[in-house]
Design a protein around this motif. Structure first.
Motif, PDB file in Angstrom:
ATOM      1  N   LEU A 105      -7.528  15.045  -4.730  1.00 41.47           N
ATOM      2  CA  LEU A 105      -8.806  15.413  -4.110  1.00 41.47           C
ATOM      3  C   LEU A 105      -8.629  15.729  -2.627  1.00 41.47           C
ATOM      4  O   LEU A 105      -9.189  16.705  -2.120  1.00 41.47           O
ATOM      5  N   VAL A 106      -7.841  14.907  -1.946  1.00 39.56           N
ATOM      6  CA  VAL A 106      -7.560  15.141  -0.525  1.00 39.56           C
ATOM      7  C   VAL A 106      -6.840  16.475  -0.367  1.00 39.56           C
ATOM      8  O   VAL A 106      -7.183  17.289   0.501  1.00 39.56           O
ATOM      9  N   ARG A 107      -5.848  16.704  -1.215  1.00 41.46           N
ATOM     10  CA  ARG A 107      -5.060  17.935  -1.189  1.00 41.46           C
ATOM     11  C   ARG A 107      -5.944  19.163  -1.371  1.00 41.46           C
ATOM     12  O   ARG A 107      -5.815  20.157  -0.658  1.00 41.46           O
TER      13      ARG A 107
ATOM     14  N   MET B 239       0.827  -1.194   0.000  1.00 35.16           N
ATOM     15  CA  MET B 239       0.000   0.000   0.000  1.00 35.16           C
ATOM     16  C   MET B 239       0.867   1.253   0.000  1.00 35.16           C
ATOM     17  O   MET B 239       0.517   2.224  -0.648  1.00 35.16           O
ATOM     18  N   PHE B 240       1.965   1.208   0.751  1.00 36.21           N
ATOM     19  CA  PHE B 240       2.844   2.374   0.821  1.00 36.21           C
ATOM     20  C   PHE B 240       3.424   2.689  -0.549  1.00 36.21           C
ATOM     21  O   PHE B 240       3.507   3.849  -0.942  1.00 36.21           O
TER      22      PHE B 240
ATOM     23  N   ASN C 277       3.681   6.028  -5.372  1.00 37.38           N
ATOM     24  CA  ASN C 277       4.002   5.940  -6.793  1.00 37.38           C
ATOM     25  C   ASN C 277       2.803   5.767  -7.718  1.00 37.38           C
ATOM     26  O   ASN C 277       2.943   5.961  -8.926  1.00 37.38           O
ATOM     27  N   GLY C 278       1.672   5.368  -7.211  1.00 38.79           N
ATOM     28  CA  GLY C 278       0.528   5.050  -8.060  1.00 38.79           C
ATOM     29  C   GLY C 278      -0.148   6.262  -8.665  1.00 38.79           C
ATOM     30  O   GLY C 278      -0.340   7.289  -8.005  1.00 38.79           O
ATOM     31  N   LYS C 279      -0.512   6.138  -9.936  1.00 39.16           N
ATOM     32  CA  LYS C 279      -1.199   7.222 -10.641  1.00 39.16           C
ATOM     33  C   LYS C 279      -2.599   7.451 -10.067  1.00 39.16           C
ATOM     34  O   LYS C 279      -3.033   8.585  -9.893  1.00 39.16           O
ATOM     35  N   TYR C 280      -3.306   6.345  -9.748  1.00 33.78           N
ATOM     36  CA  TYR C 280      -4.641   6.484  -9.159  1.00 33.78           C
ATOM     37  C   TYR C 280      -4.553   7.040  -7.733  1.00 33.78           C
ATOM     38  O   TYR C 280      -5.434   7.785  -7.304  1.00 33.78           O
ATOM     39  N   ALA C 281      -3.504   6.678  -7.040  1.00 35.95           N
ATOM     40  CA  ALA C 281      -3.280   7.246  -5.707  1.00 35.95           C
ATOM     41  C   ALA C 281      -3.064   8.750  -5.827  1.00 35.95           C
ATOM     42  O   ALA C 281      -3.587   9.532  -5.023  1.00 35.95           O
TER      43      ALA C 281
ATOM     44  N   LEU D 224      -1.101  12.685   2.964  1.00 36.29           N
ATOM     45  CA  LEU D 224      -0.370  13.571   2.053  1.00 36.29           C
ATOM     46  C   LEU D 224       1.129  13.547   2.340  1.00 36.29           C
ATOM     47  O   LEU D 224       1.949  13.499   1.421  1.00 36.29           O
ATOM     48  N   LEU D 225       1.464  13.558   3.606  1.00 33.49           N
ATOM     49  CA  LEU D 225       2.873  13.541   3.992  1.00 33.49           C
ATOM     50  C   LEU D 225       3.532  12.225   3.610  1.00 33.49           C
ATOM     51  O   LEU D 225       4.641  12.201   3.074  1.00 33.49           O
ATOM     52  N   ALA D 226       2.846  11.117   3.855  1.00 35.74           N
ATOM     53  CA  ALA D 226       3.400   9.799   3.527  1.00 35.74           C
ATOM     54  C   ALA D 226       3.559   9.609   2.025  1.00 35.74           C
ATOM     55  O   ALA D 226       4.490   8.938   1.573  1.00 35.74           O
ATOM     56  N   ALA D 227       2.688  10.225   1.247  1.00 38.01           N
ATOM     57  CA  ALA D 227       2.745  10.076  -0.204  1.00 38.01           C
ATOM     58  C   ALA D 227       3.906  10.841  -0.819  1.00 38.01           C
ATOM     59  O   ALA D 227       4.332  10.544  -1.933  1.00 38.01           O
TER      60      ALA D 227
END
Length: 166
Positions: free
Chosen positions: A17-19, A1-2, A7-11, A133-136
């Motif tokens: 949206l979250v941002r 998941m991490f 790295n995921g485009k869908y992520a 957001l930070l983890a991404a």
């Protein structure tokens, strides 16, 4: 998941949206404070939080109450500038997706500050979203200004560091 989150485009699409939600929340809070009918003054909020640090069942931890009393309230003029401008700038950074990781970190810092001062409101939800957001990392700004800003900053820092080594 991490790996998907980073790295995921869908992520990246979901993180956009979250941002935008977190960014709008901070931007609008900062704008209200900067354009309200009266100038923003944190004195009453700080005094209320300090009161919550006392008594038999304190809501605010003693160490944070001491910080609010001895640092924040003593320098309230500085906090009257930092809070609204910090909210506004962090919100803009998240909405534009520019310096997203730093903006998310600043949002987390502000949310934890409000939470430690005894204010619940949206703060726990925003903290949870801020951690995503930070983890991404850079993937949170993939569909934003970070797409251009981060490579430019890397190139500039390599150029500067390369000159220092010569």
């Amino acid at each position: 998941m991490f790996d998907w989150l980073r790295n995921g485009k869908y992520a990246a699409l979901l993180l956009t949206l979250v941002r935008l939600y977190v960014g709008w929340t901070f931007l609008s809070a900062g704008l209200k404070k900067l354009t309200g009918p009266k100038p923003f003054d944190a004195t009453g909020f700080l005094q209320g939080a300090i009161e919550k640090a006392g008594g038999e069942k304190p809501i605010v931890q003693g160490w944070y109450g001491d910080f609010l009393q001895n640092v924040a309230l003593a320098n309230v003029e500085v906090f009257n500038v930092l809070v609204p401008w910090g909210e506004l700038l962090a919100g803009i950074g998240l909405i534009l997706g520019t310096l997203t990781t730093f903006s998310a970190l600043m949002c987390l810092l502000m949310n934890f500050s409000f939470l430690l001062a005894g204010t619940i409101s949206k703060n726990p939800n925003l903290i949870l979203l801020g951690f995503f957001l930070l983890a991404a990392g850079a993937n949170a700004g993939r569909f934003g200004g970070d797409r251009w800003v981060l490579p430019w900053l890397r190139q500039r820092s390599r150029a500067v560091l390369g000159r220092r080594q010569e």
